[in-house]
Design an enzyme around this catalytic site. Structure first.
Site: not given
Ligand code: 7TS
Length: 387
Positions: A155, A183, A203-204, A241, A328
């Site tokens: 990411n 990603q 993740s959508a 649900t 995060c």
């Molecule tokens: N895995 C990867 C590789 C990610 O980049 C992210 C979010 C997640 C999992 C988690 O996704 P979520 O939808 O469960 O929150 N990455 C980032 C980022 O790079 N900057 O903010 C969120």
């Protein structure tokens, strides 16, 4: 120019077509899909269509499962807990192999499992910023290893990991393979069959879908112990649900993501290259990871003598949204873990700035960003004590 959004690896704008497709599921078609009356059953064709779109998007086979979850974080946690309860707990195999540069939604559940006695191998990345099949192989003792978990795309750097080679290796050794493809979807083709993954998370909201909905692919025959216990939804594999509007939206977003891959590869890449070339034309700057090894939308840059945080604030004052890395971990003052893993931490500590584009990014926005960036670097370096 009002504002420019270059933090698409954190989240993306919802595609208007996605929003439009979700709209009826709030006040018109709002039944619970598990209800027996028409309010419930009228949702079924839409859920089937969303399912088809998601299966087609990742090339899943009909017999495989794709659980609809709340996000990639849930999907990742579900995989680790499942492997713990189905394989590790009775000590049949006690090792999980991963990388040092995974998202916290992988590293933190694994740290939790370490406290329960699981051996977790965190592979460092090589000088290219990735792990190779050979690096995995070194620790891949099939008698000890329960799972290999390697992200598809990082990411922060946008670097693509050799998941197919690692998948083939895991298959040869009969070890389960999970990839966090959060990603990757919408940026490069994702094909679960060609890569031999057993579990895949996504993740959508990272591909112009809604927040609060994600997916977990589970290959047929792969062990799975439910993470959520409750009703019989999803064949008992994920109780609760279902988020119907979210699921419908994710289906449309997935289809659009796949249809726009060529646009990503050409137009988004062209804009990314323009921004990247401009960054590199500024003295004492660096971009992490070879361009040809990265997805088309991401740049992790380092501006010598400038704290990443200072740069983000300065850009933000001028309406430009970038990131020091993962949103995060943006509260953390720790050096960028990717720099640490790539062993370039001393030189680049705290200077990372991530720009992530999307199919909504325009050339005007990139031109404006380049102009602001040049001024910003000059201003910040003139007051920097380390430059
Ligand atoms: N895995 C990867 C590789 C990610 O980049 C992210 C979010 C997640 C999992 C988690 O996704 P979520 O939808 O469960 O929150 N990455 C980032 C980022 O790079 N900057 O903010 C969120």
């Amino acid at each position: 120019m009002e504002r420019v959004y270059l933090d698409n690896n954190a989240t993306t704008i919802v595609d208007p077509l996605v929003k439009e497709a979700m709209e009826p599921f709030y006040c018109q078609i709002y039944g619970n899909p598990n209800s027996l009356h028409s309010f419930g059953t009228e949702t079924h064709p839409y859920l089937r269509l969303a399912t088809d779109r998601i299966y087609a998007g990742i090339k899943a086979n009909d017999e495989d499962d794709v659980l609809i979850t709340s996000c990639a974080t849930e999907s990742n946690n579900a995989v680790f807990m499942s492997v713990y309860y189905s394989i590790i707990k009775d000590r049949r195999k006690n090792r999980i192999i991963t990388t040092q540069v995974e998202h916290p939604s992988v590293t933190n559940p694994l740290k939790f499992l370490e406290k329960l006695g699981v051996e977790v191998v965190y592979l460092p990345v090589n000088s290219d910023g990735i792990v190779t099949k050979e690096m995995v192989k070194e620790y891949l003792d099939p008698d000890k290893t329960a799972l290999v978990s390697i992200m598809w795309v990082n990411n922060e750097t946008g670097l693509i990991f050799p998941v197919r080679e690692i998948g083939i290796l895991c298959k040869e050794k009969d070890v389960l393979f999970h990839s966090d493809a959060t990603q990757a979807i919408g940026k490069i083709p994702v094909n679960v069959d060609e890569t031999f993954v057993d579990y895949l998370s996504f993740s959508a909201h990272k591909f112009h879908g809604p927040k609060g909905v994600g997916g977990l692919y589970i290959r047929k025959g792969t062990p799975f112990v439910p993470f959520f216990h409750g009703g019989e939804q999803m064949g008992g594999k994920r109780a609760g649900t279902i988020n119907v509007p979210g699921f419908v939206g994710m289906g449309v977003a997935m289809e659009l993501a796949v249809n726009n891959l060529e646009y990503e590869k050409t137009k988004v890449a062209k804009l990314r290259d323009k921004l990247e070339d401009a960054i590199l034309s500024i003295k004492d700057t660096r971009v992490i990871g070879k361009r040809e090894l990265r997805v088309p939308n991401t740049i992790l840059a380092s501006f010598r003598g400038i704290e990443g945080e200072a740069m983000i604030w300065d850009l933000n004052k001028n309406g430009i949204a970038a990131s020091t890395g993962s949103a995060c971990s943006s509260e953390s003052l720790e050096p960028n873990p990717v720099f640490v893993a790539m062993d370039i931490e001393r030189e680049l500590a705290h200077t990372g700035v991530r720009f992530s584009l999307s199919r909504y990014t325009t050339e005007e926005e990139i031109d404006y960003t380049i102009k602001v960036l040049r001024e910003s670097v000059e201003r910040l370096r003139s007051i920097s004590s380390t430059y």
